[in-house]
Design an enzyme around this catalytic site. Structure first.
Site, mmCIF file in Angstrom:
data_model
loop_
_atom_site.group_PDB
_atom_site.id
_atom_site.type_symbol
_atom_site.label_atom_id
_atom_site.label_comp_id
_atom_site.label_asym_id
_atom_site.label_seq_id
_atom_site.Cartn_x
_atom_site.Cartn_y
_atom_site.Cartn_z
ATOM 1 N N PHE A 25 62.230 -47.638 -62.928
ATOM 2 C CA PHE A 25 61.214 -47.640 -61.868
ATOM 3 C C PHE A 25 61.867 -48.054 -60.560
ATOM 4 C CE2 PHE A 25 56.806 -47.159 -63.465
ATOM 5 C CZ PHE A 25 57.103 -46.882 -64.783
ATOM 6 N N CYS A 31 52.737 -49.765 -48.191
ATOM 7 C CA CYS A 31 51.680 -48.838 -48.609
ATOM 8 C C CYS A 31 50.813 -48.488 -47.398
ATOM 9 C CB CYS A 31 50.817 -49.471 -49.700
ATOM 10 S SG CYS A 31 49.506 -48.358 -50.281
ATOM 11 N N CYS A 49 44.718 -53.689 -55.875
ATOM 12 C CA CYS A 49 46.110 -53.468 -56.280
ATOM 13 C C CYS A 49 46.669 -54.647 -57.068
ATOM 14 C CB CYS A 49 46.962 -53.240 -55.034
ATOM 15 S SG CYS A 49 48.658 -52.799 -55.403
ATOM 16 N N ASP A 50 47.387 -54.338 -58.142
ATOM 17 C CA ASP A 50 47.957 -55.378 -59.011
ATOM 18 C C ASP A 50 49.431 -55.658 -58.705
ATOM 19 O OD1 ASP A 50 49.207 -53.098 -59.918
ATOM 20 O OD2 ASP A 50 48.539 -53.280 -62.000
ATOM 21 N N THR A 51 49.923 -55.153 -57.575
ATOM 22 C CA THR A 51 51.374 -55.121 -57.353
ATOM 23 C C THR A 51 51.782 -55.787 -56.047
ATOM 24 O OG1 THR A 51 51.501 -53.046 -58.560
ATOM 25 C CG2 THR A 51 53.332 -53.539 -57.102
ATOM 26 N N GLU A 118 54.409 -41.837 -58.913
ATOM 27 C CA GLU A 118 53.071 -42.444 -58.983
ATOM 28 C C GLU A 118 52.592 -42.515 -57.542
ATOM 29 O OE1 GLU A 118 51.537 -44.267 -61.755
ATOM 30 O OE2 GLU A 118 53.087 -43.594 -63.155
ATOM 31 N N HIS A 206 52.295 -51.968 -70.843
ATOM 32 C CA HIS A 206 53.355 -52.939 -70.520
ATOM 33 C C HIS A 206 52.774 -54.344 -70.384
ATOM 34 C CE1 HIS A 206 51.733 -51.137 -66.915
ATOM 35 N NE2 HIS A 206 52.186 -52.110 -66.165
HETATM 36 C C1 LIG Z 1 50.775 -50.021 -57.754
HETATM 37 S S1 LIG Z 1 50.378 -48.318 -57.752
HETATM 38 C C2 LIG Z 1 51.712 -47.623 -56.765
HETATM 39 C C3 LIG Z 1 51.641 -46.134 -56.602
HETATM 40 C C4 LIG Z 1 50.579 -45.584 -55.650
HETATM 41 N N1 LIG Z 1 50.413 -46.367 -54.484
HETATM 42 C C5 LIG Z 1 49.247 -45.433 -56.367
HETATM 43 O O1 LIG Z 1 48.310 -46.158 -56.031
HETATM 44 O O2 LIG Z 1 49.165 -44.592 -57.273
HETATM 45 C C6 LIG Z 1 50.831 -47.794 -59.420
HETATM 46 C C7 LIG Z 1 49.691 -47.530 -60.366
HETATM 47 O O3 LIG Z 1 49.032 -48.764 -60.649
HETATM 48 C C8 LIG Z 1 47.647 -48.533 -60.638
HETATM 49 N N2 LIG Z 1 46.960 -49.801 -60.378
HETATM 50 C C9 LIG Z 1 47.080 -50.567 -59.269
HETATM 51 N N3 LIG Z 1 46.300 -51.652 -59.361
HETATM 52 C C10 LIG Z 1 45.677 -51.590 -60.556
HETATM 53 C C11 LIG Z 1 44.731 -52.422 -61.217
HETATM 54 N N4 LIG Z 1 44.280 -53.563 -60.664
HETATM 55 N N5 LIG Z 1 44.304 -52.058 -62.438
HETATM 56 C C12 LIG Z 1 44.751 -50.880 -63.024
HETATM 57 N N6 LIG Z 1 45.638 -50.077 -62.449
HETATM 58 C C13 LIG Z 1 46.103 -50.402 -61.219
HETATM 59 C C14 LIG Z 1 47.498 -47.534 -59.519
HETATM 60 O O4 LIG Z 1 46.232 -46.896 -59.521
HETATM 61 C C15 LIG Z 1 48.624 -46.591 -59.804
HETATM 62 O O5 LIG Z 1 48.256 -45.642 -60.765
HETATM 63 N N1 LIG Z 2 55.883 -50.483 -67.377
HETATM 64 C C1 LIG Z 2 55.270 -50.066 -66.246
HETATM 65 N N2 LIG Z 2 54.664 -48.878 -66.234
HETATM 66 C C2 LIG Z 2 54.096 -48.481 -65.057
HETATM 67 N N3 LIG Z 2 53.498 -47.304 -64.795
HETATM 68 C C3 LIG Z 2 53.141 -47.282 -63.494
HETATM 69 C C4 LIG Z 2 53.531 -48.485 -62.910
HETATM 70 C C5 LIG Z 2 53.491 -48.708 -61.456
HETATM 71 O O1 LIG Z 2 53.343 -49.852 -61.019
HETATM 72 O O2 LIG Z 2 53.623 -47.728 -60.727
HETATM 73 C C6 LIG Z 2 54.123 -49.255 -63.900
HETATM 74 C C7 LIG Z 2 54.723 -50.553 -63.963
HETATM 75 O O3 LIG Z 2 54.717 -51.367 -63.021
HETATM 76 N N4 LIG Z 2 55.297 -50.903 -65.161
HETATM 77 S S1 SF4 Z 3 47.380 -49.383 -55.869
HETATM 78 FE FE1 SF4 Z 3 48.581 -50.682 -54.477
HETATM 79 S S2 SF4 Z 3 50.269 -49.438 -53.915
HETATM 80 FE FE2 SF4 Z 3 48.739 -48.014 -54.749
HETATM 81 S S3 SF4 Z 3 47.466 -47.375 -53.012
HETATM 82 FE FE3 SF4 Z 3 46.537 -49.191 -53.790
HETATM 83 S S4 SF4 Z 3 47.428 -50.848 -52.524
HETATM 84 FE FE4 SF4 Z 3 48.744 -49.081 -52.317
HETATM 85 MG MG LIG Z 4 52.420 -51.463 -62.077
#
Ligand SMILES: C[S@@+](CC[C@H](N)C(=O)[O-])C[C@H]1O[C@@H](n2cnc3c(N)ncnc32)[C@H](O)[C@@H]1O
Ligand SMILES: Nc1nc2[nH]cc(C(=O)O)c2c(=O)[nH]1
Ligand code: SF4
Ligand SMILES: [Mg+2]
Length: 212
Positions: A25, A31, A49-51, A118, A206
């Site tokens: 990855f 963003c 967002c979880d990231t 993604e 994961h």
């Molecule tokens: C962190 S995002 C980064 C890529 C891109 N910005 C997007 O939103 O697809 C990666 C994946 O995590 C999913 N995701 C983010 N926050 C989440 C949450 N709280 N619960 C489940 N999926 C989540 C997003 O929808 C996306 O499919």
């Molecule tokens: N193992 C793993 N799989 C994923 N698939 C999508 C992810 C992402 O954050 O884009 C993700 C991630 O963060 N970890």
């Molecule tokens: S899930 Fe996170 S990275 Fe993806 S669009 Fe939303 S804020 Fe941006």
């Molecule tokens: Mg993720």
């Protein structure tokens, strides 16, 4: 161009139709739907967002001056299995389409990688990518209306799955929103899929097994 990358790590794809597949990855910084700062979350277009995608301080993170240098780090993270036909990189973020370009696509392809992305689907894809996952956060801003899988986070205010049912994807996934309501969100998602069989359940596996 200089690429801003939060982290680069090898793991198993945890979500969607490629669940379980070994992948490197590459998580870009930044963003277009949220600043990444907690104080801005409630007013952001995407607010669940979880990231952490701010900065360059994760594993192998940094500012990379050109595509070849970044591709070489991705290749190093894949490891010594360098002739493998299975080499697979997932570009994510943040929003990867703010930075991913032809030069980087070509550089990783030249090293033998298949490429997945993604994306939130708000930026047009004019690149040769092997696996496109679109995860919509806004109906109005969606411009990527075809791809390999759509992975809608559920439930999402104002984004009913039926809005997306006629788009051109091979797989239609609902993924429970991960927050303090996760148990309830899983139940809602399971119920929806069982009553709307076009949609399949995607779990963030994961997180279940405690890998990145
Ligand atoms: C962190 S995002 C980064 C890529 C891109 N910005 C997007 O939103 O697809 C990666 C994946 O995590 C999913 N995701 C983010 N926050 C989440 C949450 N709280 N619960 C489940 N999926 C989540 C997003 O929808 C996306 O499919
Ligand atoms: N193992 C793993 N799989 C994923 N698939 C999508 C992810 C992402 O954050 O884009 C993700 C991630 O963060 N970890
Ligand atoms: S899930 Fe996170 S990275 Fe993806 S669009 Fe939303 S804020 Fe941006
Ligand atoms: Mg993720």
């Amino acid at each position: 161009m200089t690429y801003s990358v939060k982290e680069i790590f090898k793991t198993l794809q945890g979500e969607g139709a490629q669940t379980g597949k070994t992948a490197v990855f590459c998580r870009f910084s930044g963003c277009n739907l949220w600043s990444g700062r907690e104080k801005d979350r409630k007013n952001a277009i995407c607010n669940f967002c979880d990231t952490d995608f701010i900065g360059t301080n994760g594993k192998n993170g940094g500012k990379f001056k050109n595509a070849e240098i970044l591709a070489e780090i991705i290749n190093k993270e894949w490891g010594s299995d360098y002739k493998s036909i299975h080499k697979y990189v997932v570009f994510t973020g943040g929003e990867p389409l703010l930075q991913l370009d032809h030069a980087l696509v070509n550089a990783v392809k030249n090293l033998g990688f298949q490429i997945a992305i993604e994306t939130n689907g708000t930026i047009n894809i004019d690149l040769s990518i092997d696996w496109i996952c679109v995860s919509p956060k806004s109906y109005d801003k969606l411009v990527v209306t075809s791809g390999d899988e759509i992975k809608l986070i559920y439930p999402q205010n104002h984004l009913h799955p039926s809005l997306f049912e006629n788009l051109k994807f091979k797989h239609f996934f609902l993924q429970p929103m991960y927050n303090n309501e996760i148990d309830n969100n899983i139940e809602l998602t399971v119920n929806f899929c069982m009553n709307n069989a076009k949609w399949k359940l995607s779990l963030q596996t994961h997180k279940l097994i405690g890998i990145q």
